[in-house]
Design an enzyme around this catalytic site. Structure first.
Site, short mmCIF file in Angstrom:
data_model
loop_
_atom_site.label_atom_id
_atom_site.label_comp_id
_atom_site.label_asym_id
_atom_site.label_seq_id
_atom_site.Cartn_x
_atom_site.Cartn_y
_atom_site.Cartn_z
N LEU A 49 -44.41 62.44 -14.08
CA LEU A 49 -45.47 62.03 -13.16
C LEU A 49 -44.95 60.93 -12.26
CD1 LEU A 49 -48.71 62.06 -15.32
CD2 LEU A 49 -47.36 63.93 -14.37
N GLY A 94 -43.67 64.04 -17.90
CA GLY A 94 -44.26 65.17 -17.16
C GLY A 94 -43.25 66.27 -16.88
N ASN A 118 -41.84 60.83 -23.46
CA ASN A 118 -41.46 59.44 -23.77
C ASN A 118 -42.54 58.44 -23.36
OD1 ASN A 118 -41.00 60.05 -21.03
ND2 ASN A 118 -39.61 58.33 -20.80
N GLU A 119 -43.79 58.89 -23.20
CA GLU A 119 -44.86 58.03 -22.67
C GLU A 119 -44.96 56.69 -23.39
OE1 GLU A 119 -44.98 61.23 -22.72
OE2 GLU A 119 -46.03 61.96 -20.94
C1 LIG Z 1 -56.66 57.21 -27.26
C2 LIG Z 1 -56.61 56.78 -25.82
C3 LIG Z 1 -55.83 57.79 -25.05
C4 LIG Z 1 -56.08 57.59 -23.60
C5 LIG Z 1 -55.17 58.49 -22.84
C6 LIG Z 1 -55.71 58.68 -21.53
C7 LIG Z 1 -54.97 58.92 -20.52
C8 LIG Z 1 -53.48 58.95 -20.57
C9 LIG Z 1 -52.88 57.93 -19.70
C10 LIG Z 1 -51.72 58.08 -19.13
C11 LIG Z 1 -50.90 59.27 -19.32
C12 LIG Z 1 -49.81 59.33 -18.32
C13 LIG Z 1 -48.80 60.35 -18.70
C14 LIG Z 1 -47.54 60.07 -17.97
C15 LIG Z 1 -46.59 60.96 -17.87
C16 LIG Z 1 -45.37 60.69 -17.09
O1 LIG Z 1 -44.67 61.61 -16.72
S1 LIG Z 1 -44.98 59.09 -16.68
C17 LIG Z 1 -43.37 59.15 -15.94
C18 LIG Z 1 -42.33 59.02 -16.99
N1 LIG Z 1 -41.02 59.17 -16.42
C19 LIG Z 1 -39.98 58.50 -16.83
O2 LIG Z 1 -40.02 57.72 -17.74
C20 LIG Z 1 -38.69 58.73 -16.09
C21 LIG Z 1 -38.27 57.52 -15.34
N2 LIG Z 1 -37.08 57.78 -14.57
C22 LIG Z 1 -35.86 57.84 -15.10
O3 LIG Z 1 -35.65 57.72 -16.30
C23 LIG Z 1 -34.72 58.02 -14.13
O4 LIG Z 1 -35.18 57.72 -12.86
C24 LIG Z 1 -34.14 59.45 -14.13
C25 LIG Z 1 -35.21 60.51 -13.92
C26 LIG Z 1 -33.39 59.72 -15.44
C27 LIG Z 1 -33.14 59.57 -12.96
O5 LIG Z 1 -32.18 58.55 -13.07
P1 LIG Z 1 -31.28 58.17 -11.78
O6 LIG Z 1 -30.70 59.39 -11.20
O7 LIG Z 1 -30.35 57.09 -12.23
O8 LIG Z 1 -32.32 57.64 -10.70
P2 LIG Z 1 -33.03 56.20 -10.63
O9 LIG Z 1 -33.48 55.79 -11.99
O10 LIG Z 1 -32.14 55.28 -9.90
O11 LIG Z 1 -34.32 56.54 -9.78
C28 LIG Z 1 -34.26 56.74 -8.37
C29 LIG Z 1 -35.54 56.21 -7.75
O12 LIG Z 1 -36.65 56.97 -8.28
C30 LIG Z 1 -37.62 56.11 -8.85
N3 LIG Z 1 -38.27 56.81 -9.96
C31 LIG Z 1 -37.72 57.26 -11.08
N4 LIG Z 1 -38.64 57.89 -11.86
C32 LIG Z 1 -39.82 57.81 -11.21
C33 LIG Z 1 -41.14 58.27 -11.50
N5 LIG Z 1 -41.46 58.94 -12.61
N6 LIG Z 1 -42.10 58.00 -10.60
C34 LIG Z 1 -41.83 57.33 -9.45
N7 LIG Z 1 -40.60 56.87 -9.11
C35 LIG Z 1 -39.59 57.11 -9.99
C36 LIG Z 1 -36.80 54.91 -9.31
O13 LIG Z 1 -37.60 53.79 -9.48
C37 LIG Z 1 -35.82 54.77 -8.17
O14 LIG Z 1 -36.52 54.15 -7.09
P3 LIG Z 1 -35.80 53.13 -6.09
O15 LIG Z 1 -34.71 53.93 -5.44
O16 LIG Z 1 -35.25 52.01 -6.95
O17 LIG Z 1 -36.87 52.69 -5.17
#
Ligand SMILES: CCCCC/C=C\C/C=C\CCC/C=C/C(=O)SCCNC(=O)CCNC(=O)[C@H](O)C(C)(C)COP(=O)(O)OP(=O)(O)OC[C@H]1O[C@@H](n2cnc3c(N)ncnc32)[C@H](O)[C@@H]1OP(=O)(O)O
Length: 243
Positions: A49, A94, A118-119
């Site tokens: 996400l 996501g 990994n949330e």
């Molecule tokens: C009982 C009560 C229950 C209540 C529950 C109710 C509701 C539930 C609530 C919430 C649920 C939400 C569920 C969420 C799901 C998700 O998917 S959250 C997203 C999780 N994603 C991650 O953890 C991945 C994060 N990213 C990475 O690990 C790395 O970026 C990579 C994908 C492995 C790629 O690595 P690399 O190639 O080295 O690239 P960079 O890390 O340098 O990233 C480049 C730029 O992209 C930005 N970025 C990375 N991931 C995201 C993302 N998911 N969203 C937005 N932006 C992202 C990163 O910051 C870099 O940006 P800049 O260039 O620095 O500006």
């Protein structure tokens, strides 16, 4: 279908909307029976996400975003097409969910290509329908451990736990996806589709019945100051990783 939202194929509102439109087009095209889902950018399948959609926005935006995600999940999970995920990069949260809702998952063998929900590492919680989708794939005990610890599995472990069906060398990923597709397409469509519907209906019904409540839960959860702080800190960590 190639995921293409640089730099990391995060599932933004726009991306989710486009994916739903494209899926509808494919579903309505009588000539199409199967779909291979992969990334335009080898190295990253999808970062999950889009965290920017969940940070510093207003409740109406959070509600719109969550509804779009539900819509995407419902469309893909109930697709009448054979859907094969050719996972050619990292697939956290996501990104993993998107793979889990396909019919078959093939992961390229590269230790950097980890996959999992990994949330908890972000200080957030995978909602019940993410959890249901994972339990349907790897079972209750393995899901409980993976979800609590926010595990991101490298290929061999992902295969062992059943999160993916096959791990293949990177240069064999697309050809393997095509031969898997041929195997699935050899089954008469109507029998396969009815079976898929029967297997997935309870999980679909679970979300459909609670759609509005689930949106409200998400909005109030993500609007909390503590959750906003956790997400900001996580984003900062991602940015610092570079420097
Ligand atoms: C009982 C009560 C229950 C209540 C529950 C109710 C509701 C539930 C609530 C919430 C649920 C939400 C569920 C969420 C799901 C998700 O998917 S959250 C997203 C999780 N994603 C991650 O953890 C991945 C994060 N990213 C990475 O690990 C790395 O970026 C990579 C994908 C492995 C790629 O690595 P690399 O190639 O080295 O690239 P960079 O890390 O340098 O990233 C480049 C730029 O992209 C930005 N970025 C990375 N991931 C995201 C993302 N998911 N969203 C937005 N932006 C992202 C990163 O910051 C870099 O940006 P800049 O260039 O620095 O500006």
């Amino acid at each position: 279908m190639k995921l293409k939202n640089p730099p990391v194929n995060s599932l933004s509102l726009e991306m989710l909307t486009e994916l739903v439109i494209n899926l509808e087009k494919l579903e309505n095209d009588k000539a199409v029976r199967g779909l291979v889902l992969t990334s335009e950018y080898p190295g990253i399948f999808s970062a999950g996400l889009d965290l920017m959609e969940m940070c510093g926005r207003n409740p109406a935006h959070y509600a719109e975003y969550w509804k779009a995600l539900q819509e995407f999940w419902l469309k893909l999970y109930q697709s009448s097409l054979v859907v094969v995920a050719a996972i050619n990069g990292a697939s956290p949260a996501g990104g993993c969910l998107m793979s889990l809702i396909c019919d078959y998952r093939i992961l390229a063998d590269n230790p950097k290509y980890t996959i999992g929900l990994n949330e908890t590492l972000l200080g957030i919680v995978a909602p019940f329908w993410f959890k249901d989708t994972m339990v349907n794939t790897i079972g209750h005990r393995a899901s409980e451990r993976a979800l609590q610890l926010g595990l991101l599995f490298p290929p061999a472990e992902a295969l062992q736990v059943g999160l993916v069906d096959q791990v293949v060398p990177e240069d064999k990923l697309q050809s393997t996806a095509l031969s898997v597709m041929a195997q699935w397409l050899a089954i008469p469509d109507h029998a396969r589709q009815l079976t898929k519907t029967m297997m997935r209906k309870p999980t679909v019904d679970h979300l459909v019945k609670q759609r509005d409540a689930d949106i409200q839960n998400f909005v109030s959860f993500v609007s909390r100051d503590s959750i906003q702080k956790s997400l900001q800190m996580y984003l900062q960590k991602l940015r610092q990783k570079k420097s």
